[in-house]
Motif scaffolding. Structure first.
Motif, PDB file in Angstrom:
ATOM      1  N   ARG A   1       2.388   1.629  -3.546  1.00 10.62           N
ATOM      2  CA  ARG A   1       1.413   2.114  -4.523  1.00 10.62           C
ATOM      3  C   ARG A   1       1.063   3.571  -4.279  1.00 10.62           C
ATOM      4  O   ARG A   1       0.855   4.336  -5.225  1.00 10.62           O
ATOM      5  CB  ARG A   1       0.170   1.234  -4.476  1.00 10.62           C
ATOM      6  N   SER A   2       1.007   3.982  -3.022  1.00 15.38           N
ATOM      7  CA  SER A   2       0.739   5.387  -2.696  1.00 15.38           C
ATOM      8  C   SER A   2       1.859   6.271  -3.215  1.00 15.38           C
ATOM      9  O   SER A   2       1.615   7.351  -3.775  1.00 15.38           O
ATOM     10  CB  SER A   2       0.603   5.546  -1.178  1.00 15.38           C
TER      11      SER A   2
ATOM     12  N   ASN B   1       1.634   6.472  -7.018  1.00 14.60           N
ATOM     13  CA  ASN B   1       0.547   7.360  -7.431  1.00 14.60           C
ATOM     14  C   ASN B   1       0.924   8.823  -7.250  1.00 14.60           C
ATOM     15  O   ASN B   1       0.624   9.670  -8.092  1.00 14.60           O
ATOM     16  CB  ASN B   1      -0.712   7.060  -6.601  1.00 14.60           C
ATOM     17  N   THR B   2       1.640   9.119  -6.149  1.00 15.59           N
ATOM     18  CA  THR B   2       2.085  10.486  -5.905  1.00 15.59           C
ATOM     19  C   THR B   2       3.058  10.945  -6.972  1.00 15.59           C
ATOM     20  O   THR B   2       2.983  12.075  -7.459  1.00 15.59           O
ATOM     21  CB  THR B   2       2.756  10.584  -4.508  1.00 15.59           C
TER      22      THR B   2
ATOM     23  N   GLU C   1       0.833  -1.204   0.000  1.00 17.49           N
ATOM     24  CA  GLU C   1       0.000   0.000   0.000  1.00 17.49           C
ATOM     25  C   GLU C   1       0.868   1.254   0.000  1.00 17.49           C
ATOM     26  O   GLU C   1       0.573   2.227  -0.705  1.00 17.49           O
ATOM     27  CB  GLU C   1      -0.930  -0.005   1.211  1.00 17.49           C
ATOM     28  N   ALA C   2       1.946   1.228   0.778  1.00 15.77           N
ATOM     29  CA  ALA C   2       2.869   2.367   0.817  1.00 15.77           C
ATOM     30  C   ALA C   2       3.552   2.549  -0.532  1.00 15.77           C
ATOM     31  O   ALA C   2       3.731   3.683  -1.010  1.00 15.77           O
ATOM     32  CB  ALA C   2       3.903   2.167   1.913  1.00 15.77           C
TER      33      ALA C   2
END
Length: 265
Positions: free
Chosen positions: A255-256, A259-260, A252-253
């Motif tokens: 992918r975040s 995305n950023t 999750e970290a």
């Protein structure tokens, strides 16, 4: 591929019987094939480097077995254990701390050959050093007589790679070798390691807390959490279908962050 390394129920405890003991590695089991690149992921303090140091004979385990190239290393002592040292080398995390400032680059890369008694002839050792430096894109004529303080961080880490490579090992333990480099140098070092893997068939145990570095580089991933391997499999599978809650948080970290970066471009 054929089996090179098999670790079964590895355990490491720090402390003393009269004081509180802490089990860093409780039950770590995994295998590694010849020429394979396996990533070992975990949070800081999870014991990733301890696994690497035990495999490189820099620390002793408190339990478990280590089979390497057909021999049980846990049953070997003294000279018989050291005989395997040339086949298992290590690249350390800090290129500023891992190289002696009192030795020139030529001597630093030659040192493993002398310690492991790999080659007695000094002229042949010099040739092996020159070959190792050339393989990591450091001109021996330009860099051989220099000292570590005259090199950049990226150049120092390439010297670390040359030191690990010079004895032509079967396995290199990479202990967070990119953590002190900027992004561009990280990618350069990953590219260099990948090229050496393809050229010589050297296996890597790539220790890192940055799962993004393993994509497109590591064949398989191992996730270390609270002294156990809690997730393992092909890199793409672990990233796409994480099972353990800790692995899910890592993904999750990642992918975040991706995305950023995508939004900022």
């Amino acid at each position: 591929m054929s089996l090179l390394l098999n670790v079964d129920s590895l355990r490491k405890v720090y402390g003393h019987a009269k004081h509180e003991e802490t089990a860093i590695l409780k039950d770590v089991s995994f295998s590694l094939q010849r020429g394979e690149i396996v990533g070992l992921i975990g949070a800081s303090g999870a014991g990733k480097s301890t696994v690497g140091r035990i495999l490189a004979s820099l620390e002793q385990q408190n339990g478990g077995t280590i089979w390497f190239d057909g021999s049980d290393l846990t049953e070997l002592t003294g000279k018989r254990r050291r005989a395997f040292a040339k086949d298992i080398q290590m690249i350390f995390q800090d290129p500023y701390d891992s190289l002696s400032g009192r030795m020139c680059i030529q001597d630093l890369v030659e040192e493993p050959l002398i310690i492991q008694k790999y080659e007695k002839d000094s002229a042949k050792r010099r040739q092996l050093v020159n070959e190792a430096l050339s393989l990591v894109s450091l001109d021996p004529k330009k860099y051989g007589a220099r000292f570590p303080h005259e090199l950049s961080g990226g150049e120092r880490q390439r010297v670390g790679v040359a030191r690990a490579l010079v004895c032509r090992p079967k396995l290199i333990i990479c202990d967070e070798p990119t953590s002190m480099l900027d992004t561009s140098l990280r990618l350069e070092l990953i590219g260099l390691l990948k090229k050496l893997n393809e050229q010589f068939g050297i296996a890597y145990l790539f220790i890192t807390h940055d799962i993004a570095l393993t994509k497109g580089f590591c064949h398989r991933l191992l996730v270390l959490y609270e002294g156990h391997i809690v997730d393992q499999g092909f890199t793409e599978t672990v990233i796409e279908y994480p099972e353990h809650p800790f692995t899910i948080k890592l993904i999750e970290a990642l992918r975040s962050l991706e995305n950023t970066k995508g939004e900022s471009q």
